[in-house]
Write an enzyme that holds these catalytic residues in place. Structure first.
Site, mmCIF file in Angstrom:
data_model
loop_
_atom_site.group_PDB
_atom_site.id
_atom_site.type_symbol
_atom_site.label_atom_id
_atom_site.label_comp_id
_atom_site.label_asym_id
_atom_site.label_seq_id
_atom_site.Cartn_x
_atom_site.Cartn_y
_atom_site.Cartn_z
ATOM 1 N N GLY A 187 0.827 -1.317 0.072
ATOM 2 C CA GLY A 187 -0.092 -0.026 -0.139
ATOM 3 C C GLY A 187 1.072 1.023 0.127
ATOM 4 N N PHE A 247 -0.756 7.075 2.885
ATOM 5 C CA PHE A 247 -0.018 8.011 3.884
ATOM 6 C C PHE A 247 0.968 7.154 4.750
ATOM 7 C CE2 PHE A 247 -3.613 10.740 3.034
ATOM 8 C CZ PHE A 247 -2.821 11.929 2.540
ATOM 9 N N GLY A 248 0.355 5.911 4.989
ATOM 10 C CA GLY A 248 1.449 5.013 5.926
ATOM 11 C C GLY A 248 2.845 4.638 5.261
ATOM 12 N N VAL A 295 -1.764 -7.771 -4.415
ATOM 13 C CA VAL A 295 -1.379 -8.724 -3.365
ATOM 14 C C VAL A 295 -2.578 -9.432 -3.015
ATOM 15 C CG1 VAL A 295 -0.705 -9.185 -1.005
ATOM 16 C CG2 VAL A 295 0.390 -7.219 -2.521
ATOM 17 N N GLU A 346 -17.756 18.241 2.792
ATOM 18 C CA GLU A 346 -17.059 18.853 2.118
ATOM 19 C C GLU A 346 -17.473 18.520 0.581
ATOM 20 O OE1 GLU A 346 -12.875 19.250 4.087
ATOM 21 O OE2 GLU A 346 -12.896 17.640 2.818
ATOM 22 N N ASP A 375 -5.156 3.392 8.685
ATOM 23 C CA ASP A 375 -6.628 2.917 8.643
ATOM 24 C C ASP A 375 -6.770 1.403 8.838
ATOM 25 O OD1 ASP A 375 -6.959 5.471 8.160
ATOM 26 O OD2 ASP A 375 -8.131 5.122 6.261
ATOM 27 N N ALA A 403 -5.393 11.016 7.886
ATOM 28 C CA ALA A 403 -3.731 10.975 7.318
ATOM 29 C C ALA A 403 -2.812 10.925 8.716
ATOM 30 C CB ALA A 403 -3.755 12.233 6.717
ATOM 31 N N GLN A 404 -3.075 11.849 9.647
ATOM 32 C CA GLN A 404 -2.233 11.818 10.606
ATOM 33 C C GLN A 404 -1.690 10.706 11.237
ATOM 34 O OE1 GLN A 404 0.198 13.962 11.487
ATOM 35 N NE2 GLN A 404 -0.249 15.360 9.678
#
Lengths: 448, 448
Positions: free
Chosen positions: B23, B26-27, B93, B184, B313, B330-331
């Site tokens: 993946g 972000f991570g 995968v 949004e 996540d 994201a953080q």
């Protein structure tokens, strides 16, 4: 689900004469822009909701620009109050009835007073269904996005095989057609090979990537001057492009392209930029057609029909200077569109119309990153970096919409200094009938 | 055609320990970026060839940005010499074997020394297959392009019908889920209704366009503070959005959305932003799974497996402060990725690893054109124009790639002054299984 019979064209009635324009390309938008809504009701039909600046389509295919840089929404172009009686409909036209003076679409018929056929051209496979099935066209934005994904996926897959034959076929790209599209695409691919792919795919040797440019005539850019062709060929060869002149592709099965004479090239990707045919519409009299185009007089009136006009690529106007019709580029379409917008009011008032005279502003082609060739009026020619500057200027100038100019210019400045092409994203457009097989395989890789 | 068995992963052998990352979100990218290639061989698998900045995905769906503004090619991110032993493969995968310590993909297996599962999340329809089939998700770039085309085609079709019921169902948009995405998206749609659609579709009355925001909890933006929720609700109501709290969608057949309690909304478009589930991978022990996520200890080690890590996540780290795991934003993914890049060398050298401590930098949401809400550390809150400036700044800051920052910033500056959204192009991505029926109809309009 909605069905087409639940919809209707829904065009308001009017006492003014109604001008129906089929096609929002260079020809169509120039008629619509210049016609006064006091004099006419204007109806524009297109199957896309945008006007595309096709001379830059190859940049979308080579990860240089996103579609919004070269396409302008038609409703945005005609959003101002000057067009209060302009009506756009996103619908496919299926036929014309010159006797009843109606246009029929998927969602109903519409009577017209004046009809403008500006449907442009589509890829011409000269009846070779196999080539049509397996090759990649480059005529519309989805084609370009499709091709961009294809290029990148070929490299991704080439990085995942040790079989030399498979690897090579993934890294062989055959471009059929040495016109502007083929030449500019070949040049852009060669620049990617030089500046981007080696860092993107460190394990791979891009000396093995071959770009073939196959042209049936005896020179590249046949529509341009011999000088331009010679320079272009030199530039292409300096970029390491394998040019085959006087050569035709006889068959392509998705793996092997067989050239006339028997030579075979193993290639996973073949781009068809070889020929175009008019995007014809049913209902026009047989005698008005020739070589897949519509015969028109010097006022762009379709042979024998004084209230139906054809302009741009689809129109075939025989003149002494252009016995085989005008070149299939933007300028004739633009000029015919503007003139028609002047002539329709004259026709309406029973005044004599002005005959079309093509003013050749010259033609340009870009080869690679910063070289171009130009044929200017009065038989002057230009090439190299300065021609490239002219190419840049002209293309920015003619881009529709202030925003597009901004986007393209900033992209080019950025790329000129970084060699970058930021849009290397594999995003598939809708599945095209042709390469469904190919797609199905590819999507195995990243489908849910 | 190529077949998968003709390909292989083709990862060079190494004496260094191999870290396999699944993946490129972000991570994943933060692990890969911070790990030293002297210490490890790094292999990254993803089904896309780009890293997406998902907080701005809704802008692609609402014709504000093109994909290249929010997506960065993964190979471009890792193109520099610092990553000479980094290897990206565009492949799906299909499973993990913790006993054999191998990852299996569509084109072969790869042994790992350390495995990082950073697969993120996917839409969760809570088993409602009908909703899954007919609703539009907003998780990936093709989803956003698909939705953009859907919005525009609804208006095009609404302009082609006089049947009030059909027209209304084309102009009703149901957004399910009052989280950041739903809020949004609703705000951006409301701005389009105000500033763009009336000029694009002069014949239509956009007071009849309804935007429903359906949320199961008792407030919008449940993950944020009550203050933020209250302000957001106020802003949304000022934008004329029809908010339904404590409400669930029970069924949707492509035409009628039935809400819990029986209310029915005729809508041609329903956007599903209601729930996410971890994008799970086969092969992990049952006891390591909870609520569709992977249980990890404070070092992000998967329960009972000291060389397999899950971050972002997909990871479920129970702490006193976050008994139900960290927020799916994201953080946490970024911070866990960076920490893991520090911990892996320690683990390799047999040193004690550093436990994860989430530093909540606060959270932001934008509502419409120039208002936002913000929860800052130490329980401070902000809203209105200034919060919007902060939102702008933060999002530009965190965008990957200098080029993306430029594109987005120039787009926003342009739009702030013109109210324009230049990307109103109907371009269909690949056909999604779900709405093939819908698509087939729509394509009748503009297919060849």
């Amino acid at each position: 689900m909605l069905e087409t019979d639940q919809l209707s064209l829904n065009i308001p009635d009017t006492t003014k004469p109604r001008v129906v324009i089929i096609g929002g390309g260079f020809g169509g938008i120039n008629v619509a822009k210049k016609l006064k809504c006091e004099d006419f009701q204007i109806v524009l039909f297109d199957r896309q909701n945008y006007h595309g600046f096709w001379p830059l389509l190859y940049q979308v295919a080579t990860a240089g620009l996103e579609p919004d840089a070269i396409a302008e929404p038609l409703r945005k172009m005609f959003g101002s109050d000057d067009y209060e009686d302009f009506h756009f409909r996103l619908v496919k036209v299926i036929g014309i009835d010159p006797v009843m003076k109606t246009v029929s679409t998927l969602v109903g018929n519409l009577p017209y007073d004046y009809l403008v056929v500006a449907t442009g051209s589509k890829s011409n496979y000269f009846g070779n269904d196999q080539v049509k099935k397996y090759s990649f066209p480059l005529k519309q934005i989805p084609d370009a996005l499709n091709l961009r994904s294809q290029f990148l996926q070929c490299f991704e897959q080439a990085s995942m095989t040790n079989d030399p034959e498979i690897k090579q076929s993934l890294m062989n790209f055959v471009i059929v057609g040495g016109g502007p599209t083929g030449v500019e695409l070949a040049g852009a691919l060669a620049e990617m090979r030089k500046h981007i792919l080696p860092t993107d795919y460190p394990g791979m040797n891009f000396n093995n990537m071959n770009i073939y440019l196959v042209e049936g005539m005896d020179r590249v850019l046949p529509p341009m001057s011999p000088q331009a062709s010679a320079k272009t060929q030199q530039y292409l060869e300096e970029l390491g492009i394998d040019i085959r002149l006087n050569t035709l592709v006889e068959s392509y099965d998705g793996n092997i392209a067989t050239l006339k004479g028997g030579e075979q090239i193993r290639a996973h990707t073949l781009i068809w930029a070889a020929g175009v045919a008019g995007a014809m519409i049913d209902g026009l009299p047989e005698e008005a057609m020739e070589r897949g185009r519509i015969l028109v007089n010097q006022y762009n009136q379709v042979l024998g029909l004084n209230n139906i006009f054809a302009i741009g690529d689809i129109a075939f106007m025989k003149t002494d200077e252009y016995p085989r019709g005008h070149p299939g580029v933007a300028q004739p379409a633009i000029q015919q569109g503007k003139l028609l917008a002047k002539n329709l009011p004259k026709l309406k008032r029973g005044r004599p119309m002005e005959p079309f005279k093509y003013y050749d502003k010259g033609s340009l082609a870009i080869v690679g990153r910063n070289r171009a060739v130009a044929d200017l009026p009065n038989d002057r020619h230009m090439s190299g970096f300065f021609a490239w500057v002219v190419w840049l200027f002209v293309h920015i100038m003619f881009l529709v919409g202030f925003r597009n100019k901004l986007v393209v210019l900033s992209n080019w400045i950025y790329r000129f200094f970084t060699y970058e092409r930021g849009t290397r994203l594999i995003i598939r457009p809708f599945v095209r009938k042709g390469d469904r097989a190919k797609r199905k395989f590819i999507n195995k890789y990243n489908a849910e």
